[in-house]
Design a protein around this motif. Structure first.
Motif, PDB file in Angstrom:
ATOM      1  N   ASN A   1      -1.408  -5.220  12.279  1.00  0.00           N
ATOM      2  CA  ASN A   1      -1.433  -6.108  11.132  1.00  0.00           C
ATOM      3  C   ASN A   1      -2.586  -5.660  10.237  1.00  0.00           C
ATOM      4  OD1 ASN A   1      -2.531  -8.445   9.561  1.00  0.00           O
ATOM      5  ND2 ASN A   1      -0.712  -9.442  10.404  1.00  0.00           N
ATOM      6  N   HIS A   2      -2.267  -5.271   9.036  1.00  0.00           N
ATOM      7  CA  HIS A   2      -3.253  -4.720   8.107  1.00  0.00           C
ATOM      8  C   HIS A   2      -4.432  -5.672   7.903  1.00  0.00           C
ATOM      9  CE1 HIS A   2      -4.917  -3.653   4.138  1.00  0.00           C
ATOM     10  NE2 HIS A   2      -4.582  -2.419   4.456  1.00  0.00           N
ATOM     11  N   ASP A   3      -4.165  -6.972   7.740  1.00  0.00           N
ATOM     12  CA  ASP A   3      -5.240  -7.930   7.487  1.00  0.00           C
ATOM     13  C   ASP A   3      -6.163  -8.108   8.693  1.00  0.00           C
ATOM     14  OD1 ASP A   3      -4.261  -8.255   4.934  1.00  0.00           O
ATOM     15  OD2 ASP A   3      -3.203 -10.123   5.375  1.00  0.00           O
TER      16      ASP A   3
ATOM     17  N   ILE B   1      -5.672   1.827   5.700  1.00  0.00           N
ATOM     18  CA  ILE B   1      -6.110   0.529   5.191  1.00  0.00           C
ATOM     19  C   ILE B   1      -6.291   0.713   3.697  1.00  0.00           C
ATOM     20  CG2 ILE B   1      -7.874  -1.254   5.197  1.00  0.00           C
ATOM     21  CD1 ILE B   1      -8.526  -0.507   8.036  1.00  0.00           C
ATOM     22  N   ARG B   2      -5.611  -0.121   2.903  1.00  0.00           N
ATOM     23  CA  ARG B   2      -5.693  -0.030   1.446  1.00  0.00           C
ATOM     24  C   ARG B   2      -6.122  -1.357   0.856  1.00  0.00           C
ATOM     25  NH1 ARG B   2      -0.160   2.075   1.535  1.00  0.00           N
ATOM     26  NH2 ARG B   2      -0.331   4.309   1.759  1.00  0.00           N
TER      27      ARG B   2
ATOM     28  N   ILE C   1       2.189  -2.696   9.868  1.00  0.00           N
ATOM     29  CA  ILE C   1       2.424  -1.273   9.673  1.00  0.00           C
ATOM     30  C   ILE C   1       2.658  -0.594  11.019  1.00  0.00           C
ATOM     31  CG2 ILE C   1       1.441   0.882   8.780  1.00  0.00           C
ATOM     32  CD1 ILE C   1      -0.269  -0.904   6.889  1.00  0.00           C
TER      33      ILE C   1
ATOM     34  N   SER D   1      -8.966   3.237  -0.224  1.00  0.00           N
ATOM     35  CA  SER D   1      -8.192   3.332   1.009  1.00  0.00           C
ATOM     36  C   SER D   1      -8.965   4.113   2.067  1.00  0.00           C
ATOM     37  CB  SER D   1      -6.836   3.998   0.764  1.00  0.00           C
ATOM     38  OG  SER D   1      -6.999   5.364   0.492  1.00  0.00           O
TER      39      SER D   1
ATOM     40  N   PHE E   1      -8.308  -4.988   8.874  1.00  0.00           N
ATOM     41  CA  PHE E   1      -9.308  -4.990   7.807  1.00  0.00           C
ATOM     42  C   PHE E   1     -10.481  -5.889   8.175  1.00  0.00           C
ATOM     43  CE2 PHE E   1     -11.148  -6.875   3.962  1.00  0.00           C
ATOM     44  CZ  PHE E   1     -11.695  -5.731   3.410  1.00  0.00           C
TER      45      PHE E   1
ATOM     46  N   LEU F   1      -3.320  -3.718  -0.111  1.00  0.00           N
ATOM     47  CA  LEU F   1      -2.551  -4.425   0.916  1.00  0.00           C
ATOM     48  C   LEU F   1      -3.290  -5.616   1.520  1.00  0.00           C
ATOM     49  CD1 LEU F   1      -0.927  -1.437   2.848  1.00  0.00           C
ATOM     50  CD2 LEU F   1       0.199  -3.026   1.291  1.00  0.00           C
TER      51      LEU F   1
END
Length: 74
Positions: free
Chosen positions: A34-36, A10-11, A21, A57, A39, A14
């Motif tokens: 899904n990164h979002d 997790i960055r 990813i 990150s 998060f 992004l």
């Protein structure tokens, strides 16, 4: 945006980009997320972690974090 990685990540850079990813862990397991979405689930924890504040990150090399397992991540 689709990305491939060797570790869960997790960055800050992004966030908001709707990145999907796919991770191929060294133990042979794979995961797609899904990164979002991830998060948002981990937001409170991440914002209190020194590594996330300092390096912007969070990574995990062997599996996805326990809090995310058995959740819809895509």
């Amino acid at each position: 945006m689709k990305l491939n990685s060797k570790r869960f990540v997790i960055r800050k850079s992004l966030i908001g980009k709707n990145a999907v990813i796919t991770v191929n862990f060294k133990n042979g397991k794979t995961a797609t997320y899904n990164h979002d979405k991830v998060f948002e689930v981990m937001k409170d924890k991440l914002e209190n972690m020194n590594c996330f504040q300092k390096y912007k990150s969070y990574t995990a090399t062997n599996n996805i974090p326990l809090v995310l397992r058995d959740k819809e991540l895509v």
